[in-house]
Design an enzyme around this catalytic site. Sequence first.
Site, short mmCIF file in Angstrom:
data_model
loop_
_atom_site.label_atom_id
_atom_site.label_comp_id
_atom_site.label_asym_id
_atom_site.label_seq_id
_atom_site.Cartn_x
_atom_site.Cartn_y
_atom_site.Cartn_z
N GLN A 100 0.84 -1.20 0.00
CA GLN A 100 0.00 0.00 0.00
C GLN A 100 0.87 1.25 0.00
O GLN A 100 0.38 2.36 -0.16
CB GLN A 100 -0.88 0.03 1.25
N ASN A 101 2.16 1.06 0.19
CA ASN A 101 3.05 2.22 0.37
C ASN A 101 3.34 2.92 -0.95
O ASN A 101 3.44 2.29 -2.00
CB ASN A 101 4.37 1.78 1.01
N HIS A 122 -1.39 1.73 -4.21
CA HIS A 122 -1.83 3.12 -4.04
C HIS A 122 -0.97 4.12 -4.81
O HIS A 122 -1.06 5.32 -4.56
CB HIS A 122 -1.88 3.49 -2.55
N CYS A 130 -1.01 13.76 -15.36
CA CYS A 130 -1.67 14.99 -15.81
C CYS A 130 -3.17 14.92 -15.52
O CYS A 130 -3.82 13.92 -15.85
CB CYS A 130 -1.43 15.19 -17.30
N THR A 195 0.64 -2.95 8.64
CA THR A 195 -0.51 -2.16 8.20
C THR A 195 -1.59 -2.18 9.27
O THR A 195 -1.78 -3.21 9.93
CB THR A 195 -1.10 -2.65 6.85
N SER A 196 -2.28 -1.05 9.42
CA SER A 196 -3.39 -0.99 10.39
C SER A 196 -4.61 -1.73 9.85
O SER A 196 -5.57 -1.97 10.58
CB SER A 196 -3.74 0.46 10.73
N ASN A 220 3.38 -7.02 13.25
CA ASN A 220 3.00 -5.64 13.59
C ASN A 220 3.41 -5.40 15.04
O ASN A 220 3.53 -6.34 15.81
CB ASN A 220 1.48 -5.45 13.44
C1 BJW Z 1 4.79 -1.26 12.56
C2 BJW Z 1 5.96 -0.60 12.82
C3 BJW Z 1 7.10 -1.37 12.77
C4 BJW Z 1 4.46 0.85 12.98
N1 BJW Z 1 7.02 -2.66 12.46
N2 BJW Z 1 4.71 -2.54 12.25
C5 BJW Z 1 -15.09 -0.81 2.82
C6 BJW Z 1 -15.38 -0.51 4.13
C7 BJW Z 1 -15.19 0.79 4.62
C8 BJW Z 1 -14.69 1.82 3.80
C9 BJW Z 1 -14.40 1.50 2.51
C10 BJW Z 1 -14.60 0.23 2.04
N3 BJW Z 1 -14.20 0.20 0.73
C11 BJW Z 1 -13.74 1.43 0.40
C12 BJW Z 1 -13.86 2.26 1.46
C13 BJW Z 1 -13.47 3.71 1.50
C14 BJW Z 1 -11.98 3.93 1.71
C15 BJW Z 1 -11.59 3.29 3.03
O1 BJW Z 1 -11.08 2.20 3.09
N4 BJW Z 1 -11.80 4.00 4.12
C16 BJW Z 1 -11.49 3.48 5.45
C17 BJW Z 1 -10.41 4.35 6.07
C18 BJW Z 1 -12.73 3.40 6.25
N5 BJW Z 1 -11.23 3.38 0.59
C19 BJW Z 1 -11.03 4.09 -0.52
O2 BJW Z 1 -11.46 5.22 -0.65
C20 BJW Z 1 -10.27 3.43 -1.64
N6 BJW Z 1 -10.99 3.57 -2.83
C21 BJW Z 1 -12.05 2.83 -3.11
O3 BJW Z 1 -12.39 1.89 -2.44
O4 BJW Z 1 -12.68 3.23 -4.25
C22 BJW Z 1 -13.92 2.61 -4.59
C23 BJW Z 1 -14.34 3.19 -5.93
C24 BJW Z 1 -14.74 2.35 -6.93
C25 BJW Z 1 -15.12 2.87 -8.17
C26 BJW Z 1 -15.10 4.25 -8.37
C27 BJW Z 1 -14.69 5.10 -7.36
C28 BJW Z 1 -14.32 4.57 -6.13
C29 BJW Z 1 -8.94 4.13 -1.90
C30 BJW Z 1 -8.04 4.05 -0.75
C31 BJW Z 1 -6.72 4.76 -1.07
C32 BJW Z 1 -5.96 4.97 0.20
N7 BJW Z 1 -4.92 5.87 -0.02
C33 BJW Z 1 -4.07 6.21 1.10
C34 BJW Z 1 -3.57 7.64 0.93
C35 BJW Z 1 -2.53 7.74 -0.07
C36 BJW Z 1 -2.08 9.14 -0.02
C37 BJW Z 1 -0.63 9.27 0.18
O5 BJW Z 1 0.07 8.38 0.63
O6 BJW Z 1 -0.20 10.33 -0.13
O7 BJW Z 1 -3.03 5.26 1.23
S1 BJW Z 1 -4.84 6.17 2.69
C38 BJW Z 1 -3.42 5.73 3.56
O8 BJW Z 1 -3.77 4.53 4.29
C39 BJW Z 1 -2.37 5.34 2.50
C40 BJW Z 1 -1.95 3.98 3.00
O9 BJW Z 1 -1.43 3.21 1.93
C41 BJW Z 1 -3.20 3.41 3.62
C42 BJW Z 1 -2.98 2.32 4.59
O10 BJW Z 1 -2.29 2.76 5.71
P1 BJW Z 1 -1.27 1.78 6.43
O11 BJW Z 1 -0.19 1.43 5.52
O12 BJW Z 1 -2.01 0.67 7.06
O13 BJW Z 1 -0.62 2.77 7.52
P2 BJW Z 1 -1.09 3.11 9.01
O14 BJW Z 1 -0.33 4.31 9.45
O15 BJW Z 1 -2.55 3.15 9.13
O16 BJW Z 1 -0.62 1.84 9.86
C43 BJW Z 1 0.73 1.55 10.13
C44 BJW Z 1 0.79 0.23 10.85
O17 BJW Z 1 2.15 -0.12 11.02
C45 BJW Z 1 0.15 0.27 12.25
O18 BJW Z 1 -0.65 -0.90 12.42
C46 BJW Z 1 1.35 0.22 13.20
O19 BJW Z 1 1.06 -0.48 14.40
C47 BJW Z 1 2.33 -0.55 12.35
N8 BJW Z 1 3.73 -0.27 12.65
N9 BJW Z 1 5.64 0.76 13.10
C48 BJW Z 1 5.76 -3.19 12.21
N10 BJW Z 1 8.30 -0.81 13.05
ZN ZN Z 2 -1.38 16.50 -20.18
#
Ligand code: BJW
Ligand code: ZN
Length: 252
Positions: A100-101, A122, A130, A195-196, A220
């Site tokens: 996801q990173n 992602h 663009c 990942t969370s 995790n």
């Molecule tokens: C350690 C550690 C160490 C620390 N060792 N561990 C179903 C149910 C509910 C909601 C939805 C659903 N389906 C879709 C949704 C909506 C939404 C969503 O999921 N929302 C929820 C938050 C509720 N999803 C979307 O909008 C997605 N799109 C979609 O579904 O589109 C449908 C569609 C269809 C057709 C037309 C139109 C639409 C898109 C999601 C995109 C997410 N993008 C992001 C932002 C990117 C921006 C950027 O980076 O600039 O991606 S969100 C953000 O979270 C980022 C990450 O990739 C993602 C995940 O986060 P991650 O990696 O889990 O990080 P953290 O910080 O949360 O967790 C870190 C973990 O590490 C923790 O657990 C720590 O404990 C651990 N940790 N140190 C091991 N040393």
């Molecule tokens: Zn262009």
Amino acid sequence: MTVMERARGIIRDAGHVVVLTGAGVSAESGVPTFRGTGGLWKEHRAEDLATPEAFVRDPRLVWEWYGWRRRVVSQCVPNAAHVALASAARVHDDFRIVTQNVDGLHSVAAADSPRAAPLELHGCLFRLRCTRCGKRRDDRGVIDATSRATLPACAACEGLERPDIVWFGEALEPAVIGEAVALASAADVCLVVGTSAVVHPAAGLADLTRRRGGHVIEVNITDTPLSGTAAVTLRGPAAVLVPELLSPDFPE
Ligand code: BJW
Ligand code: ZN
């Protein structure tokens, strides 16, 4: 038998392994995670900036944030977890990394090995797209976000460029999520690292493996919504546990 021995046994016996990583795998490289402490930038939450609405409202602010993140990440290097995962993927056909990173550190660790190249769900901080013609390009330059006029523009049509990243509410690339679903649905093991597990559809991938009778192994530092259904949970930092889990079966 320790939990580590049990996890190593499951991986050793597996044919297909899919790895799903999140921000925690890069934490020990110095990349800030999204949620928890450090998730704020100048009083803004990441969830409020990583949306198409935020970009329409104030592209300069969103680009300022991404410019800062690109600067932070470009100082970071892969840690022992990225290296161990890339090594395993290099020697085994059926070991695929899905991340996801957007920091690109799995790609750096993979160097030029196509087998170890991650599937980036992602997008990537260092690729622009663009908003007018959709043209993509790789770019590691400095972002000048002093005004709307200095923001990156498309060489083909002069349209405003945006980070090639999947924001909240946007669909993932169908081919990319399609491949991830196929891998998770065919895997004997889904290894979930740092990942969370709250952002969908990525968070649902481990369930696909579990539902076909495969095992979920979680690494995790804390519990997540997946912990209850994982066959094994390994608690601790990824850069320590992942190399321990994968060697010597997947030598570097
Ligand atoms: C350690 C550690 C160490 C620390 N060792 N561990 C179903 C149910 C509910 C909601 C939805 C659903 N389906 C879709 C949704 C909506 C939404 C969503 O999921 N929302 C929820 C938050 C509720 N999803 C979307 O909008 C997605 N799109 C979609 O579904 O589109 C449908 C569609 C269809 C057709 C037309 C139109 C639409 C898109 C999601 C995109 C997410 N993008 C992001 C932002 C990117 C921006 C950027 O980076 O600039 O991606 S969100 C953000 O979270 C980022 C990450 O990739 C993602 C995940 O986060 P991650 O990696 O889990 O990080 P953290 O910080 O949360 O967790 C870190 C973990 O590490 C923790 O657990 C720590 O404990 C651990 N940790 N140190 C091991 N040393
Ligand atoms: Zn262009």
